[in-house]
Design a protein around this motif. Structure first.
Motif, short mmCIF file in Angstrom:
data_model
loop_
_atom_site.label_atom_id
_atom_site.label_comp_id
_atom_site.label_asym_id
_atom_site.label_seq_id
_atom_site.Cartn_x
_atom_site.Cartn_y
_atom_site.Cartn_z
N UNK A 105 26.40 -9.60 38.54
CA UNK A 105 26.55 -8.05 38.48
C UNK A 105 26.12 -7.37 39.88
N UNK A 106 27.44 -6.59 40.53
CA UNK A 106 27.08 -5.80 41.71
C UNK A 106 27.07 -4.05 41.00
N UNK A 107 26.13 -3.36 42.02
CA UNK A 107 26.39 -1.96 41.58
C UNK A 107 26.72 -0.85 43.03
N UNK A 108 27.13 0.19 42.84
CA UNK A 108 27.42 0.84 43.36
C UNK A 108 26.86 1.98 44.62
N UNK A 109 26.71 1.82 45.53
CA UNK A 109 25.89 1.90 47.73
C UNK A 109 26.54 3.47 47.67
N UNK A 110 26.14 4.53 46.97
CA UNK A 110 26.84 5.90 47.53
C UNK A 110 25.36 6.96 48.57
N UNK A 111 26.17 8.24 48.41
CA UNK A 111 25.90 8.88 49.57
C UNK A 111 25.56 10.22 48.34
N UNK A 112 25.34 9.82 47.02
CA UNK A 112 25.52 11.25 45.75
C UNK A 112 24.40 11.96 46.12
N UNK A 113 23.05 11.32 46.39
CA UNK A 113 21.36 12.65 46.60
C UNK A 113 22.03 13.08 48.12
N UNK A 114 22.82 13.28 48.50
CA UNK A 114 22.60 14.77 49.40
C UNK A 114 22.76 15.61 48.70
N UNK A 115 21.86 16.87 49.55
CA UNK A 115 22.22 18.05 48.96
C UNK A 115 24.03 18.63 49.53
N UNK A 116 24.45 19.21 48.48
CA UNK A 116 25.68 19.69 48.67
C UNK A 116 25.51 20.82 49.82
N UNK A 117 26.90 21.15 51.14
CA UNK A 117 26.73 21.27 52.45
C UNK A 117 27.19 19.94 53.88
N UNK A 118 27.15 20.61 54.92
CA UNK A 118 27.54 19.40 55.97
C UNK A 118 26.45 19.19 55.78
N UNK A 123 22.16 11.35 58.33
CA UNK A 123 21.85 11.38 57.15
C UNK A 123 22.76 10.62 56.32
N UNK A 124 23.82 10.51 56.48
CA UNK A 124 24.46 9.30 55.12
C UNK A 124 23.77 8.61 55.46
N UNK A 125 23.93 7.73 56.74
CA UNK A 125 23.29 6.21 56.69
C UNK A 125 21.98 6.05 56.24
N UNK A 129 21.50 4.20 52.63
CA UNK A 129 20.31 2.95 52.82
C UNK A 129 19.13 2.88 51.96
N UNK A 130 18.82 3.95 51.04
CA UNK A 130 18.19 4.42 50.20
C UNK A 130 18.93 3.92 48.42
N UNK A 131 19.98 3.60 48.73
CA UNK A 131 20.86 3.10 47.32
C UNK A 131 20.86 1.60 47.70
N UNK A 132 20.85 1.26 48.70
CA UNK A 132 20.90 0.05 49.24
C UNK A 132 19.51 -0.76 48.27
N UNK A 133 18.68 -0.24 48.66
CA UNK A 133 17.04 -1.01 48.74
C UNK A 133 17.30 -0.93 46.98
N UNK A 134 17.83 0.12 46.08
CA UNK A 134 17.46 0.32 44.71
C UNK A 134 18.32 -0.93 44.34
N UNK A 135 19.47 -1.11 44.71
CA UNK A 135 20.59 -1.63 44.82
C UNK A 135 20.26 -3.25 44.73
N UNK A 136 19.88 -4.16 45.67
CA UNK A 136 19.66 -5.13 46.13
C UNK A 136 18.18 -5.22 45.45
N UNK A 137 16.82 -4.22 45.32
CA UNK A 137 15.85 -4.71 44.58
C UNK A 137 16.28 -4.75 43.12
N UNK A 138 17.58 -4.30 42.48
CA UNK A 138 17.64 -4.75 41.18
C UNK A 138 17.81 -5.49 41.01
#
Length: 377
Positions: A105-118, A123-125, A129-138
């Protein structure tokens, strides 16, 4: 027999006639790496429209694994940005990781936890990174998804190189990248800093060459077989191309004298047993059998993914409902209403012709209440 509406007006008497859906082979294909991007099943009885039916969602992943396919989790097919929020994504990845038990299995690493706006590049990286840690840890192979925030913040190719370069230089293991074209998400127009798709492909190929030690592959979803083939040939050794082209997947998976594409496809959610049987033919050295199985599914896929392509999830969930994988045709955020009854009727007929209905009588019975609700007696 059912009476089905047809595009342009009028009705059609329809009786199932297609071949039976093949049984799952049970073993992964050996000649190709294949993932099906899996949808999530909504809880139709919940008060909130974004509630997931976890038992049925995970049972569907078991179905994909039983067919011998890998599961691509928390991808666009799972309604990310269209009903699936970051807290639910976290839980989805964690639950699938617990169920995987060593299966692919593989899993998507996105940036959708960022708040709305610029957002800033930094902050994107950090979000990646936060989601990469979650996916790798799983326990999943991370798939770094195209970022709407980066598409909005970047002023040119240099910003993309800076953002991806920062993340990839810190990644602890191999990752896949995901290039999702604007057909799937208009917010991603001009990704990689270029409006021209071939210029964007050259930009991405150069990034892969620079970080070939970290990038194991790239999923390409631009619905252009010629662009994908050119891109595939430009990749450095050791970096695989995964087709996400739901219009031209048989020819891209079959390949040519210069190579082939692996697969990470939303359509394989809907046709997993057929895809598995086709891939088994390819493993057996029978390309004619591969095409005989898979080519008839292309008209179905092209209808599911027709413009506006971002609503393809409706067709994928509709097929899961017809095939008995869920009790209802409901989606997160009410997205089942994104397509017309004539579109759904067309999908039923094309799925029958492609041999993608597990039980045509069940599919007809499940279609009847939808037709009645639409005023078709």
């Amino acid at each position: 027999m059912l009476v089905l509406p047809v595009p342009g007006g009028g009705l059609l008497d329809w009786t199932p006639s297609g071949p039976p859906l093949p049984g799952p082979p049970g073993t992964p294909p050996s000649s190709r790496i294949v993932y099906a991007a899996a949808h999530v099943v909504a809880d139709a009885l919940a008060d909130k429209p974004d509630t997931i039916d976890w038992d049925t969602t995970l049972a569907f992943r078991e179905h994909l694994w039983s067919c011998g396919l890998g599961v691509a989790e928390a991808m666009d097919t799972a309604q990310r940005g269209m009903g699936l929020d970051w807290p639910a994504t976290r839980e989805l990845v964690t639950r699938t990781g617990a169920a995987a038990a060593g299966r692919r299995w593989c899993a998507g690493v996105g940036t959708d936890q960022l708040p709305p706006g610029p957002a800033t590049i930094a902050s994107i990286v950090d979000a990646w990174r936060e989601q990469l840690d979650l996916v790798g840890g799983a326990g999943a192979i991370p798939v770094v998804m195209a970022s709407r925030a980066l598409a909005a913040a970047a002023t040119g190719p240099d910003d993309y190189r800076a953002a991806y370069g920062k993340l990839l230089s810190e990644a602890g293991g191999p990752v896949l990248l995901h290039w999702l074209g604007e057909q799937f998400d208009p917010a991603l127009a001009g990704y990689w800093g270029h409006d021209d798709v071939r210029a964007a492909a050259r930009e991405l190929a150069a990034l892969c060459t620079e970080h070939a030690g970290t990038i194991a592959g790239v999923k390409v979803s631009v619905l252009d077989a010629a662009v994908e083939t050119e891109f595939r040939r430009a990749l450095p050794a050791g970096v695989a191309c995964y087709t996400g082209d739901d219009f031209n997947y048989p020819e891209l998976i079959a390949g040519d004298d210069h190579g082939h594409s692996e697969a990470l496809l939303g359509i394989f959610d809907a046709i997993a047993p057929v895809a598995a049987a086709a891939l088994r033919s390819l493993d057996d050295g029978d390309p004619a059998g591969f095409h005989a199985r898979l080519d008839p599914t292309v008209p179905l896929s092209r209808e599911i993914f027709r413009a506006p392509t971002r609503h393809y999830k409706t067709g994928v969930v509709f097929l899961a409902y017809l095939n008995g994988h869920q009790r209802h045709f409901r989606m997160l955020a009410g997205q089942e209403s994104a397509r017309t009854i004539t579109h759904l009727a067309t999908l039923l007929r094309l799925a029958d012709e492609a041999g993608a209905l597990a039980d045509p009588d069940l599919a007809a019975a499940r279609m009847r209440p939808l037709l009645l609700a639409a005023g078709v007696a």
